[in-house]
Each structure stands twice: as structure tokens, then as C-alpha cells.
Write an enzyme that holds these catalytic residues in place. Structure first.
Site, PDB file in Angstrom:
ATOM      1  N   LYS A 199       2.713 -11.258   0.202  1.00 55.98           N
ATOM      2  CA  LYS A 199       3.325 -11.661  -0.951  1.00 55.98           C
ATOM      3  C   LYS A 199       3.662 -13.049  -0.916  1.00 55.98           C
ATOM      4  O   LYS A 199       4.315 -13.530   0.309  1.00 55.98           O
ATOM      5  CB  LYS A 199       4.393 -10.766  -1.354  1.00 55.98           C
ATOM      6  CG  LYS A 199       5.458 -10.770  -0.635  1.00 55.98           C
ATOM      7  CD  LYS A 199       6.428  -9.407  -0.634  1.00 55.98           C
ATOM      8  CE  LYS A 199       7.022  -8.986  -1.912  1.00 55.98           C
ATOM      9  NZ  LYS A 199       8.088  -8.342  -1.937  1.00 55.98           N
ATOM     10  N   SER A 245       8.010  -5.069  -5.904  1.00 57.81           N
ATOM     11  CA  SER A 245       7.578  -6.383  -6.145  1.00 57.81           C
ATOM     12  C   SER A 245       6.389  -6.933  -5.566  1.00 57.81           C
ATOM     13  O   SER A 245       5.717  -7.770  -5.755  1.00 57.81           O
ATOM     14  CB  SER A 245       8.797  -7.408  -5.622  1.00 57.81           C
ATOM     15  OG  SER A 245       8.776  -7.225  -4.275  1.00 57.81           O
ATOM     16  N   SER A 286      10.215  -2.261  -3.060  1.00 57.36           N
ATOM     17  CA  SER A 286       9.070  -3.088  -3.236  1.00 57.36           C
ATOM     18  C   SER A 286       8.086  -3.091  -2.534  1.00 57.36           C
ATOM     19  O   SER A 286       7.006  -3.640  -2.831  1.00 57.36           O
ATOM     20  CB  SER A 286       9.859  -4.677  -3.151  1.00 57.36           C
ATOM     21  OG  SER A 286      10.550  -4.995  -4.290  1.00 57.36           O
TER      22      SER A 286
END
Ligand SMILES: *[C@@H]1O[C@H](CO)[C@@H](O)[C@H](O)[C@H]1NC(C)=O
Length: 521
Positions: free
Chosen positions: A131, A206, A230
Site C-alpha cells: 500500500k 484501508s 485495514s
């Protein structure tokens, strides 16, 4: 399974949840149009390869049955095509990844790679992604902020460094919601990432870009971080495996600007993958040698000797009631482990689960990071000005980010009450699981919702965030598809430092129930 008794009021509230859920499904479904999903890799010869486990691919490269070049190029090409629809990438894929792979193949060919090196590099030649909020030297590091559109990482985050040291090849960075603080993956810089199973549905957040890329066979595995679900929410929404380790066992340096020396935090970095096997092998790399011993990640485990428990729901009136399919799934899991061990999977209750929302909200205020300042990229934002700008379509932030800003202005939780509730819940969990217990917990009352649904109904993520509050390890396990064709899943929880129990039980669930299901036909 015994069903807890319900009062009339809670029955009414559950009914209202179901109605609102159906209304949202109807309206958003109508707005978002027809269902489309990701296609199989265009190059049919590579389909089997691209959908393999990272461990298997590493083995093929090591045995020189597969060239790293061939593999990295195939992922690179598939990622380029698939990302046109998914919109999951921030930076990459990098052509230099292919060059790096070529060098590895050459070194193999010349006999330059010793057994000792292969031992040090269990993922030699296998591509991976992370990420965007986790720093990678020279790559975009935006955290989904318009104000950071040109910011690049100066140094690899510790988890990235460890993966590179283990021979893995860095392929791309993936999309996140602004500063990771939302349960969908959308921002004003890259836009919205789509679910490979149904483009109209949320990838979660996320680590949503990661989950989408992994499930759609655009990378061999990925790195996520998890402060309120997340890793696990996107893994659940996109039907893959994810592991949130015990707090502190994976160094956090370079993840969302962390130094790695923070004393108390709910966040943990961990692996995301299509196969359970990968999680265990990746954890061995991510924890480093010393912690690997402490966690006993190399021990074999007799699953029959463990004790198994389940919790049927968290009793939060703010959450959707657990769906029928989800209840049946939990029953099947319990039945399987009853069959396996010859003794019942026991129903467990933990005190104050109904306060999860408040607990997580309080503990977020105890985090070292200031989310308002993160969002402002160093400057403190005025929530009202941002809201005003948003209403006139002039904001650099999503509605979700503005929610977070406004939430910080609302009255704080009762500190004493929350700390006491947390302590009691943690004690009860520790007492229940000790060093040989495993808890099955729903991932969510329902499968991945449509985009924007969480702007109206977001509290279901409490099923994930409770385990950040409690700091325990959890593996998110994919468990087939529901009637909408969306991934179902379950969380496997153990007490602190017993990550290996989660990981081995995840493998057993994969063996029995099939694990990751390809998002294409
Ligand atoms: C458990 O065992 C019973 C009896 O052998 C069998 O009918 C059932 O399908 C098994 N359950 C699962 C989930 O495998």
C-alpha cells in the site's frame, strides 16, 4: 448453536437495520448499474502461474523450472490491463522489476546463487506490492492526499526492506483512502478502487488496493497495515487471506510515517495473499529471526489438541444483524472443528463487546499519530471550512475524511469507563484462549457492500476493530462466495504471541472449505 434471547427493542432495531440495508442495496445498485467483474489474465498460458501461491512460485524459481523474468513480466502485463478497470495502483508497475528479474535469472544461469543465499532469500524472484502509505524508496508516497501528489519515499519501510532482503521484487504501490482512515478505498488523487468480483462494490479499506490486486492475480502477494481492520476488511471484501499480527512483532518503521519506536499503538503490519501457506512463510520474513523464534513459527501444531470457541455476534445495536448465510457458515466451521477434535466448539461470551465502537474510538485518540495533521500534510485543518468546501465541490478530501475531522470535535469517550471495559474484555479473552485456544469470530454481518454504503452504515467494522483494541493476532480467512457472488469469510483469533495458531487453523479452513475463489470464470 443457541441463539441469545432478544428484547423487543433490539428486535425492532434489527428490523430497522435490515430495512435500511435493503434500501441502500436497492438505491446504490440502481445508481451503480450492472455487475461486472475482472477477467482472467489475457495470456491463458500464464493463468495458472499468476493464480499460484507465492511459496509455490518461489519454489519453481528456486528449482529453475520457472524464470523470474517470465513471472514478473506476466504479472506486470496483467496488472497493466486489469488496473484500467480496478484503479488499484498509485505508482507502477515498474519496468525495473523486470530488469531485476532478468539479473536473478542470469545469476542462476551462471551458478552464482549458493544454497546459503537461497536460504536467506525464500522469495527470490517473486514480485510483491505494498500500500502507498508504506514507504518505498523513490516511489510515490501520497497517502491518497492531493497535497502529496509528488511526494516520494526516501527509504524503504522496514517490512519492505525485509521482503526485498528475502529476494522478493518490488512491483507497484497500491491505493489507500486518505491517510488510511476509512473502510473504503477512495481519494481525490487516484479515485476509487473497484472490487474484482463486482466493480460496483467496495474493496474495503484501508489496504484496498492491495487486496484488489492480489485477488485479481496482479501480484504474488502484498503488504498491509491494520489499525482498525485495514488488512482484514479488504482481505474479506476481496476474498483473500490477511494476517494482523500480535502488536509489536513486525517493525512499523516507515508505515504511515511511524518510527517503529512507538510504545503503545493498535497498528500492525502484516501479509496479504491468496493462500494460507503464504501468510506463514511471509510472517517468518516479516518478524525477523529473533521474533520468529519467540513466536515459534516453525513449530508444527496438532490442531486436535487445541480448544476452539466461537462468538455468535457482538451485541452492538449499531451493527447489522448477522446474516443467515454468515450464521450457517459459522455453524459449518464449528461442526468441522467438532468433527476434527471430537469435542464441541464452545460458545463464548466476552464482556463489553457491545462497547467496541466506543473502545476503538477512545484508543484511536491515544495513538501517537495526529490524524487531522496527517490529513493536512502537516497543517491542522478546520473541519467546518473543509465541510463547506466539500458542499461546493471544491474540497481536496473525500466525505469520509471530513467525517473523521468532524468526529474529532464530538465529545470524547469516558476514559475510565473505556479503560475498564477494555481491561475486562482483554482479561476474559486471555482467560478463554490461553496458549492453546482459538476463537472463531464473524468478519462482518454481511458481504462487501456497494461503494458509498459505508458513508451511511459503517459500524459493522467493529467486528474487526475489537481485535486492534485487544492487540491480539487475527487471520482473515476467505470462505467461498455468497448468493450475490461476493466473498464470505471468517476471523481466526488467538492470544498474543500465538499467531501460529491462527495461521495453522487458517490453513485447515482453506483445505476444508477451499479458500480463495478466482474472481473470474
Ligand atoms: C462432520 O461429520 C459428520 C458425520 O460424519 C458429517 O455428516 C458432516 O458433514 C461433517 N461436517 C463437516 C462440516 O464436515
Amino acid at each position: 448453536m443457541s441463539v441469545p434471547k432478544k428484547s423487543n427493542l433490539s428486535t425492532l432495531i434489527q428490523f430497522l437495520h435490515i430495512i435500511l440495508d435493503k434500501i441502500l442495496e436497492f438505491i446504490l445498485g440502481w445508481i451503480l448499474g450492472v455487475k461486472r467483474h475482472v477477467s482472467a489474465p489475457k495470456n491463458k498460458d500464464y493463468e495458472e502461474l499468476l493464480s499460484s501461491s507465492a511459496v509455490k512460485l518461489a519454489g519453481l524459481i528456486r528449482e529453475r523450472k520457472l524464470q523470474s523474468y517470465e513471472l514478473v513480466k506476466a504479472y506486470y502485463e496483467n496488472l497493466l490491463i486489469v488496473n484500467r478497470d480496478l484503479n488499484a495502483v498509485v505508482d507502477g508497475p515498474f519496468i525495473e522489476a523486470i530488469e531485476e528479474a532478468k539479473l536473478i535469472d542470469e545469476r542462476f544461469k551462471n551458478g552464482d546463487i549458493t544454497d546459503e543465499e537461497l536460504k536467506r532469500k525464500p522469495f527470490l524472484g517473486v514480485p510483491f506490492t505494498t500500500k502507498d502509505s508504506t514507504e518505498v524508496e523513490g516511489k510515490l508516497h501520497t497517502l491518497g492526499l492531493v497535497s502529496r501528489r509528488n511526494e516520494r519515499g526516501s527509504k524503504d519501510a522496514e517490512c519492505v526492506r525485509l521482503m526485498k532482503e528475502a529476494g522478493a521484487i518490488f512491483l507497484a504501490t497500491s491505493n489507500v483512502p486518505e491517510v488510511n482512515k476509512w473502510i473504503e478505498t477512495r481519494n481525490m488523487l487516484i479515485g476509487q478502487t473497484k472490487n474484482p468480483y463486482d466493480y460496483r462494490r467496495s474493496v474495503g479499506g484501508s489496504s484496498g488496493g492491495e487486496a484488489a490486486l492480489i485477488s485479481a492475480c496482479c501480484t504474488a502477494f502484498g503488504l498491509g497495515t491494520d489499525i482498525g481492520g485495514s488488512i482484514r476488511i479488504p482481505a474479506f471484501n476481496c476474498g483473500i487471506f490477511g494476517h494482523k499480527p500480535t502488536k509489536g512483532v513486525v517493525n512499523m518503521r516507515g508505515c504511515t510515517f511511524r518510527s517503529g519506536d512507538e510504545e503503545s499503538t493498535m497498528v500492525a503490519a502484516g501479509p496479504m495473499a491468496r493462500y494460507a501457506d503464504d501468510l506463514l512463510e511471509l510472517m517468518k520474513v516479516l518478524t525477523g529471526q529473533k521474533m520468529l523464534k519467540e513466536l515459534q513459527l516453525e513449530e508444527t501444531i496438532n490442531l486436535k489438541s487445541l480448544q476452539y470457541f466461537y462468538v455468535p455476534c457482538n451485541n452492538m445495536i449499531q451493527c447489522n444483524p448477522i446474516g443467515k448465510d454468515e450464521q450457517n457458515l459459522m455453524m459449518k466451521v464449528c461442526e468441522h472443528f467438532t468433527n476434527l477434535t471430537g469435542s464441541d466448539v464452545n460458545l463464548a461470551t466476552l464482556p463489553h463487546l457491545d462497547m467496541t465502537g466506543k473502545m476503538w474510538r477512545y484508543w484511536m485518540t491515544q495513538e501517537p499519530a495526529n490524524f487531522n495533521k496527517l490529513l493536512g500534510n502537516g497543517e491542522t485543518l478546520n473541519p467546518f471550512i473543509e465541510l463547506f468546501k466539500k458542499l461546493f465541490g471544491r474540497s481536496d478530501f473525500t466525505m469520509a475524511a471530513i467525517y473523521s475531522l468532524i468526529d474529532a470535535l464530538l465529545p470524547p469517550e469516558n476514559e475510565h469507563k473505556i479503560r475498564e471495559a477494555t481491561r475486562m474484555c482483554k482479561e476474559a479473552l486471555d482467560d478463554l484462549l490461553r496458549d492453546n485456544g482459538v476463537l472463531f469470530f464473524h468478519s462482518s454481518p454481511r458481504t462487501a457492500p456497494f461503494h458509498y454504503y459505508p458513508l451511511v452504515k459503517f459500524t459493522d467494522f467493529s467486528y474487526f476493530s475489537i481485535f486492534n483494541v485487544l492487540h491480539v493476532p487475527v487471520t482473515q480467512v476467505p470462505m467461498g462466495l455468497d448468493s450475490r457472488g461476493m466473498p464470505m469469510g471468517i476471523q481466526v483469533v488467538a492470544s498474543e504471541m500465538n499467531d501460529r495458531l491462527c495461521l495453522h487453523v487458517a490453513k485447515e479452513l482453506e483445505r476444508k472449505f477451499g479458500g480463495w475463489v478466482k474472481p473470474y470464470k
